[in-house]
Scaffold this motif. Structure first.
Motif, PDB file in Angstrom:
ATOM      1  N   PHE A  11      40.544  40.736  55.302  1.00 43.38           N
ATOM      2  CA  PHE A  11      41.627  41.688  55.013  1.00 43.38           C
ATOM      3  C   PHE A  11      41.782  42.769  56.088  1.00 43.38           C
ATOM      4  O   PHE A  11      42.578  43.684  55.932  1.00 43.38           O
ATOM      5  N   GLY A  12      40.974  42.638  57.125  1.00 35.94           N
ATOM      6  CA  GLY A  12      41.076  43.644  58.190  1.00 35.94           C
ATOM      7  C   GLY A  12      40.611  45.020  57.746  1.00 35.94           C
ATOM      8  O   GLY A  12      41.129  46.033  58.198  1.00 35.94           O
ATOM      9  N   LEU A  13      39.665  45.063  56.823  1.00 33.73           N
ATOM     10  CA  LEU A  13      39.122  46.349  56.363  1.00 33.73           C
ATOM     11  C   LEU A  13      37.701  46.499  56.879  1.00 33.73           C
ATOM     12  O   LEU A  13      37.087  45.531  57.329  1.00 33.73           O
ATOM     13  N   SER A  14      37.171  47.718  56.767  1.00 34.95           N
ATOM     14  CA  SER A  14      35.773  47.888  57.159  1.00 34.95           C
ATOM     15  C   SER A  14      34.887  47.670  55.940  1.00 34.95           C
ATOM     16  O   SER A  14      35.335  47.744  54.795  1.00 34.95           O
ATOM     17  N   ARG A  15      33.639  47.398  56.210  1.00 30.83           N
ATOM     18  CA  ARG A  15      32.659  47.200  55.144  1.00 30.83           C
ATOM     19  C   ARG A  15      32.564  48.478  54.302  1.00 30.83           C
ATOM     20  O   ARG A  15      32.476  48.433  53.082  1.00 30.83           O
ATOM     21  N   THR A  16      32.616  49.591  55.004  1.00 30.96           N
ATOM     22  CA  THR A  16      32.522  50.893  54.327  1.00 30.96           C
ATOM     23  C   THR A  16      33.636  51.059  53.293  1.00 30.96           C
ATOM     24  O   THR A  16      33.410  51.610  52.205  1.00 30.96           O
ATOM     25  N   THR A  17      34.827  50.593  53.633  1.00 26.41           N
ATOM     26  CA  THR A  17      35.949  50.716  52.703  1.00 26.41           C
ATOM     27  C   THR A  17      35.664  49.955  51.410  1.00 26.41           C
ATOM     28  O   THR A  17      35.864  50.485  50.304  1.00 26.41           O
ATOM     29  N   LEU A  18      35.130  48.719  51.549  1.00 27.95           N
ATOM     30  CA  LEU A  18      34.825  47.926  50.344  1.00 27.95           C
ATOM     31  C   LEU A  18      33.706  48.569  49.531  1.00 27.95           C
ATOM     32  O   LEU A  18      33.747  48.566  48.295  1.00 27.95           O
ATOM     33  N   GLY A  36      20.258  40.845  46.296  1.00 23.43           N
ATOM     34  CA  GLY A  36      21.011  42.034  45.881  1.00 23.43           C
ATOM     35  C   GLY A  36      22.288  42.272  46.662  1.00 23.43           C
ATOM     36  O   GLY A  36      22.957  43.288  46.473  1.00 23.43           O
ATOM     37  N   HIS A  37      22.675  41.338  47.578  1.00 25.16           N
ATOM     38  CA  HIS A  37      23.928  41.513  48.327  1.00 25.16           C
ATOM     39  C   HIS A  37      25.119  41.151  47.460  1.00 25.16           C
ATOM     40  O   HIS A  37      25.056  40.214  46.667  1.00 25.16           O
ATOM     41  N   ARG A  38      26.244  41.893  47.627  1.00 22.05           N
ATOM     42  CA  ARG A  38      27.440  41.645  46.814  1.00 22.05           C
ATOM     43  C   ARG A  38      28.053  40.286  47.145  1.00 22.05           C
ATOM     44  O   ARG A  38      28.137  39.906  48.318  1.00 22.05           O
ATOM     45  N   LEU A  39      28.565  39.637  46.088  1.00 19.29           N
ATOM     46  CA  LEU A  39      29.304  38.379  46.280  1.00 19.29           C
ATOM     47  C   LEU A  39      30.648  38.502  45.575  1.00 19.29           C
ATOM     48  O   LEU A  39      30.712  38.830  44.389  1.00 19.29           O
ATOM     49  N   TYR A  40      31.738  38.253  46.335  1.00 21.39           N
ATOM     50  CA  TYR A  40      33.090  38.434  45.793  1.00 21.39           C
ATOM     51  C   TYR A  40      33.670  37.087  45.350  1.00 21.39           C
ATOM     52  O   TYR A  40      33.668  36.124  46.116  1.00 21.39           O
ATOM     53  N   SER A  41      34.185  37.027  44.121  1.00 22.77           N
ATOM     54  CA  SER A  41      34.761  35.799  43.566  1.00 22.77           C
ATOM     55  C   SER A  41      36.220  35.681  44.011  1.00 22.77           C
ATOM     56  O   SER A  41      36.797  36.648  44.506  1.00 22.77           O
ATOM     57  N   PRO A  42      36.852  34.509  43.814  1.00 20.57           N
ATOM     58  CA  PRO A  42      38.287  34.368  44.104  1.00 20.57           C
ATOM     59  C   PRO A  42      39.121  35.390  43.336  1.00 20.57           C
ATOM     60  O   PRO A  42      40.141  35.883  43.842  1.00 20.57           O
ATOM     61  N   ALA A  43      38.716  35.757  42.124  1.00 22.64           N
ATOM     62  CA  ALA A  43      39.455  36.765  41.350  1.00 22.64           C
ATOM     63  C   ALA A  43      39.371  38.130  42.036  1.00 22.64           C
ATOM     64  O   ALA A  43      40.368  38.876  42.092  1.00 22.64           O
ATOM     65  N   ASP A  44      38.198  38.452  42.568  1.00 23.98           N
ATOM     66  CA  ASP A  44      38.048  39.717  43.311  1.00 23.98           C
ATOM     67  C   ASP A  44      38.961  39.719  44.532  1.00 23.98           C
ATOM     68  O   ASP A  44      39.584  40.733  44.864  1.00 23.98           O
ATOM     69  N   GLU A  45      39.024  38.554  45.163  1.00 24.23           N
ATOM     70  CA  GLU A  45      39.838  38.419  46.363  1.00 24.23           C
ATOM     71  C   GLU A  45      41.321  38.671  46.041  1.00 24.23           C
ATOM     72  O   GLU A  45      42.014  39.382  46.765  1.00 24.23           O
ATOM     73  N   THR A  46      41.781  38.079  44.934  1.00 23.92           N
ATOM     74  CA  THR A  46      43.165  38.279  44.500  1.00 23.92           C
ATOM     75  C   THR A  46      43.433  39.761  44.235  1.00 23.92           C
ATOM     76  O   THR A  46      44.462  40.315  44.635  1.00 23.92           O
ATOM     77  N   ARG A  47      42.467  40.389  43.545  1.00 24.96           N
ATOM     78  CA  ARG A  47      42.628  41.806  43.219  1.00 24.96           C
ATOM     79  C   ARG A  47      42.693  42.658  44.488  1.00 24.96           C
ATOM     80  O   ARG A  47      43.526  43.568  44.596  1.00 24.96           O
ATOM     81  N   LEU A  48      41.868  42.342  45.482  1.00 26.40           N
ATOM     82  CA  LEU A  48      41.891  43.091  46.733  1.00 26.40           C
ATOM     83  C   LEU A  48      43.248  42.916  47.437  1.00 26.40           C
ATOM     84  O   LEU A  48      43.767  43.859  48.039  1.00 26.40           O
ATOM     85  N   GLY A  49      43.795  41.696  47.314  1.00 25.64           N
ATOM     86  CA  GLY A  49      45.122  41.454  47.891  1.00 25.64           C
ATOM     87  C   GLY A  49      46.159  42.407  47.307  1.00 25.64           C
ATOM     88  O   GLY A  49      46.969  42.999  48.033  1.00 25.64           O
ATOM     89  N   ARG A  50      46.107  42.597  45.969  1.00 22.73           N
ATOM     90  CA  ARG A  50      47.034  43.514  45.290  1.00 22.73           C
ATOM     91  C   ARG A  50      46.799  44.953  45.731  1.00 22.73           C
ATOM     92  O   ARG A  50      47.755  45.704  45.953  1.00 22.73           O
ATOM     93  N   ILE A  51      45.528  45.311  45.830  1.00 20.35           N
ATOM     94  CA  ILE A  51      45.193  46.682  46.236  1.00 20.35           C
ATOM     95  C   ILE A  51      45.792  46.984  47.611  1.00 20.35           C
ATOM     96  O   ILE A  51      46.434  48.022  47.821  1.00 20.35           O
TER      97      ILE A  51
END
Lengths: 198, 61
Positions: A11-18, A36-51
């Motif tokens: 998404f062209g964002l920085s890690r800090t932003t997420l 303990g590292h974060r894992l993003y699902s396809p649903a998270d990905e869709t939500r980030l697209g909206r954001i």
């Protein structure tokens, strides 16, 4: 599933932003690796697209959070948020247009802008009174001014800071034929008026 | 700069029946009451800086 680095890159964002979105609850991934590292699902990905889309419209994060609320009952209406934003944008554009007009007018007449602050109509009238010019003489002077150069007459009147309506009135009266004009003083040497259209 | 020249402006004053004596008094009153306005007005007529300086000096005497 995507790691934070992968999703940020996509998404062209920085890690800090997420990380920040996670901290304020805007985008909180459900899964973690065993380390303990974060894992993003396809649903998270869709939500980030909206954001990202709503950020692009200039909506503040607080509003984005409210309109993307998963619970239907608690969700704020998107249409209302967008309408508010549109009103805000219209206001900002109008303010910019006003600034643009001021800039353009200052560029057009830098000397007029300076003169306006110095010589007002009242000051001119008092000067002309001081040398014994009557009101009728002044009227004649305006008529000659209008006849000689309508542009210069307009420029001169603008320099006095007169409102557009008053300038129109003065020029209109100045353009009236001499025959209907009141007494103009007995010994004014004046030329024959010639009819002339502007 | 004005869209008219100084000579045209003088012809305006003549047309309105303003005498040479009145013109001198106009300069003097202008210089005395609104020195900055006098300067800007003469510049508006497109007069060179040196001429403006001379006119203002004569207006003070």
């Amino acid at each position: 599933m995507k790691t934070i680095r992968q999703l940020a890159g996509q998404f062209g964002l920085s890690r800090t932003t997420l990380l920040y979105y996670d901290r304020r609850g805007l985008l909180r991934p459900d899964y973690r690796t065993s380390a303990g590292h974060r894992l993003y699902s396809p649903a998270d990905e869709t939500r980030l697209g909206r954001i990202c889309q709503l950020r692009g419209a200039g909506l503040p994060l607080r509003e984005i959070d409210a309109v993307l609320e998963p619970s239907r009952k608690l969700r704020a209406p998107l249409g209302a948020a967008l309408n508010r934003r549109l009103t805000e944008l219209n206001g900002e554009i109008a303010a910019l247009r006003r600034q643009q007009q001021v800039v353009v007018s200052l560029l057009k007449q830098p000397s007029a802008a300076r003169r306006t602050r110095i010589m007002t109509k009242e000051r001119w009238v008092s000067l002309l009174n001081a040398i014994g010019l009557t009101e009728a003489d002044r009227r004649l002077w305006h008529r000659e001014f209008e006849r000689l150069s309508p542009e210069a007459h307009q420029d001169f009147l603008e320099s006095l800071g007169l409102p557009a309506g008053e300038i129109r009135t003065i020029r209109h009266l100045s353009a009236a034929p001499a025959a209907g004009a009141p007494h103009e003083g007995p010994s004014s040497p004046r030329r024959k008026r010639t009819a002339r259209s502007r | 700069m004005s869209p008219i020249t100084k000579d045209q402006f003088v012809s305006l004053l003549n047309a309105a029946g303003i005498t040479d004596d009145q013109k001198h008094r106009l300069h003097a009153a202008f210089e005395k009451q609104h020195p900055q306005g006098h300067q800007v007005f003469l510049e508006w007529l497109g007069l060179p800086a040196e001429t403006v300086r001379q006119i203002r000096e004569q207006s003070r005497s």
